[in-house]
Design an enzyme around this catalytic site. Structure first.
Site, PDB file in Angstrom:
ATOM      1  N   ASP A   1      -4.967   0.174   0.582  1.00  0.00           N
ATOM      2  CA  ASP A   1      -4.564   1.658   0.455  1.00  0.00           C
ATOM      3  C   ASP A   1      -5.708   2.749   0.650  1.00  0.00           C
ATOM      4  O   ASP A   1      -6.128   2.898   1.879  1.00  0.00           O
ATOM      5  CB  ASP A   1      -3.970   1.768  -1.073  1.00  0.00           C
ATOM      6  CG  ASP A   1      -3.091   3.110  -0.948  1.00  0.00           C
ATOM      7  OD1 ASP A   1      -2.953   3.873  -0.021  1.00  0.00           O
ATOM      8  OD2 ASP A   1      -2.670   3.297  -2.342  1.00  0.00           O
TER       9      ASP A   1
ATOM     10  N   GLY B   1      -0.886  -9.038  -6.902  1.00  0.00           N
ATOM     11  CA  GLY B   1      -0.288  -8.798  -5.767  1.00  0.00           C
ATOM     12  C   GLY B   1      -0.191  -9.598  -4.553  1.00  0.00           C
ATOM     13  O   GLY B   1       0.647  -9.784  -3.723  1.00  0.00           O
TER      14      GLY B   1
ATOM     15  N   ASP C   1       4.362  -4.658  -6.963  1.00  0.00           N
ATOM     16  CA  ASP C   1       5.337  -4.155  -8.018  1.00  0.00           C
ATOM     17  C   ASP C   1       5.530  -2.666  -8.239  1.00  0.00           C
ATOM     18  O   ASP C   1       4.841  -1.839  -7.773  1.00  0.00           O
ATOM     19  CB  ASP C   1       4.861  -4.885  -9.200  1.00  0.00           C
ATOM     20  CG  ASP C   1       3.346  -3.943  -9.765  1.00  0.00           C
ATOM     21  OD1 ASP C   1       2.547  -3.729  -8.836  1.00  0.00           O
ATOM     22  OD2 ASP C   1       3.449  -3.460 -10.712  1.00  0.00           O
TER      23      ASP C   1
ATOM     24  N   ARG D   1       8.271  -7.995  -7.799  1.00  0.00           N
ATOM     25  CA  ARG D   1       7.101  -8.849  -7.188  1.00  0.00           C
ATOM     26  C   ARG D   1       7.868  -9.930  -6.455  1.00  0.00           C
ATOM     27  O   ARG D   1       7.479 -10.556  -5.440  1.00  0.00           O
ATOM     28  CB  ARG D   1       6.332  -9.509  -8.038  1.00  0.00           C
ATOM     29  CG  ARG D   1       5.234  -8.430  -8.728  1.00  0.00           C
ATOM     30  CD  ARG D   1       4.091  -9.112  -9.186  1.00  0.00           C
ATOM     31  NE  ARG D   1       3.429  -8.255 -10.351  1.00  0.00           N
ATOM     32  CZ  ARG D   1       2.483  -7.418  -9.808  1.00  0.00           C
ATOM     33  NH1 ARG D   1       1.906  -7.278  -8.781  1.00  0.00           N
ATOM     34  NH2 ARG D   1       1.817  -6.837 -10.724  1.00  0.00           N
TER      35      ARG D   1
HETATM   36  P1  XMP Z   1      -6.764   0.616  -3.092  1.00  0.00           P
HETATM   37  O1  XMP Z   1      -6.300   2.154  -3.042  1.00  0.00           O
HETATM   38  O2  XMP Z   1      -7.850   0.393  -3.863  1.00  0.00           O
HETATM   39  O3  XMP Z   1      -5.495   0.210  -3.656  1.00  0.00           O
HETATM   40  O4  XMP Z   1      -6.932   0.281  -1.515  1.00  0.00           O
HETATM   41  C1  XMP Z   1      -5.232  -1.183  -3.666  1.00  0.00           C
HETATM   42  C2  XMP Z   1      -4.354  -1.832  -4.576  1.00  0.00           C
HETATM   43  O5  XMP Z   1      -3.484  -0.529  -5.046  1.00  0.00           O
HETATM   44  C3  XMP Z   1      -2.163  -0.896  -5.387  1.00  0.00           C
HETATM   45  N1  XMP Z   1      -0.962  -0.265  -4.436  1.00  0.00           N
HETATM   46  C4  XMP Z   1       0.276  -0.288  -4.457  1.00  0.00           C
HETATM   47  N2  XMP Z   1       1.020  -1.213  -4.848  1.00  0.00           N
HETATM   48  N3  XMP Z   1       2.752  -0.346  -3.820  1.00  0.00           N
HETATM   49  C5  XMP Z   1       2.488  -1.210  -4.892  1.00  0.00           C
HETATM   50  O6  XMP Z   1       3.332  -2.047  -5.400  1.00  0.00           O
HETATM   51  C6  XMP Z   1       2.149   0.548  -3.072  1.00  0.00           C
HETATM   52  O7  XMP Z   1       2.695   1.063  -1.970  1.00  0.00           O
HETATM   53  C7  XMP Z   1       0.623   0.370  -3.226  1.00  0.00           C
HETATM   54  N4  XMP Z   1      -0.196   1.143  -2.617  1.00  0.00           N
HETATM   55  C8  XMP Z   1      -1.457   0.514  -3.494  1.00  0.00           C
HETATM   56  C9  XMP Z   1      -2.379  -2.305  -5.105  1.00  0.00           C
HETATM   57  O8  XMP Z   1      -2.434  -2.960  -6.313  1.00  0.00           O
HETATM   58  C10 XMP Z   1      -3.386  -2.859  -4.277  1.00  0.00           C
HETATM   59  O9  XMP Z   1      -3.781  -3.885  -4.536  1.00  0.00           O
END
Ligand code: XMP
Length: 169
Positions: A97, A38, A153, A159
C-alpha cells in the site's frame, strides 16, 4: 461484496509467479518469510507450487502504540524465523500500500545478513506508495480501494474468502 479478483485468477497468477520464482532461483534453496497474517493464503498456495527446496518463516509488523513514539512507527512482533544468515530470502506480503511496512521489514531482514533478499506481493495499490520499494514479484496491480479476502481482513473478518473483493463496492 464485489469480486475484484476471482479465485481462478488468483490461482493462475500464483502459478505464474511460482514458475518465475523457480526459474530465477534455479535449484537454490529459498527461505520464504511470510508477513502475518495477511500473507498466509498466498504463502500456502505459492509454496505448494515451488519445486525448489523451501523453508518457511513468519514475521509480524504492527503499528507501535507507545505514547512516546511517532504515529506510524512500526515494531516487529513475534518472529517465527529460521536462521536467515547466508540464506536466499523471499519476503512475502499480501499487499503493498504505502510501502512502509515492507520497507521496514526489508531493513530488519537485511540486518540478519541473508545471502539475498527479494520481495513478493500479491497486490499493489496504484497511486499509494510513499516509500520507494520495487517488489521483485507482484501478482496484481489494483485501484485504490479497500480490499478483503484471500488473507486480507476487515476487523479480522473475510480472510478466508478464496477471492479478493471490494467491501465498499
Ligand atoms: P503499507 O501502507 O505499510 O500497508 O504498505 C501494508 C499493510 O496495510 C494493510 N492494508 C490493507 N489491508 N485491505 C486490507 O485488508 C486493504 O485494502 C489494505 N491496504 C493496506 C495490510 O495489512 C498490509 O500488509
Amino acid at each position: 461484496m464485489k469480486v475484484l479478483i476471482s479465485s481462478e485468477e488468483i490461482q493462475q497468477r500464483v502459478a505464474e509467479l511460482a514458475a518465475r520464482i523457480v526459474g530465477d532461483y534455479a535449484e537454490e534453496p529459498i527461505t520464504i518469510v511470510g508477513v502475518l497474517t495477511g500473507s498466509l493464503m498466498f504463502l500456502a498456495d505459492l509454496v505448494r507450487r515451488l519445486e525448489s527446496p523451501v523453508r518457511i518463516g513468519l514475521i509480524q509488523a504492527s503499528s507501535y502504540r507507545g505514547t512516546a513514539t511517532e504515529p506510524g512507527q512500526l515494531e516487529i512482533g513475534p518472529e517465527l524465523l529460521p536462521d536467515l544468515r547466508g540464506r536466499h530470502v523471499l519476503l512475502l506480503d499480501d499487499i503493498l500500500d504505502t510501502g512502509q511496512t515492507l520497507s521496514y521489514l526489508v531493513e530488519h531482514v537485511k540486518r540478519l545478513e541473508p545471502a539475498s533478499l527479494k520481495v513478493a506481493v500479491l497486490l499493489r495499490k496504484m497511486g499509494r506508495q510513499i516509500t520507494p520499494l520495487q517488489p521483485d514479484y507482484c501478482g496484481f496491480e489494483i485501484p485504490d480501494r479497500f480490499v478483503v479476502g484471500y488473507g486480507l481482513d476487515f476487523n479480522d473478518q473475510y480472510r478466508n474468502l478464496p477471492f479478493v473483493g471490494v467491501l465498499d463496492g
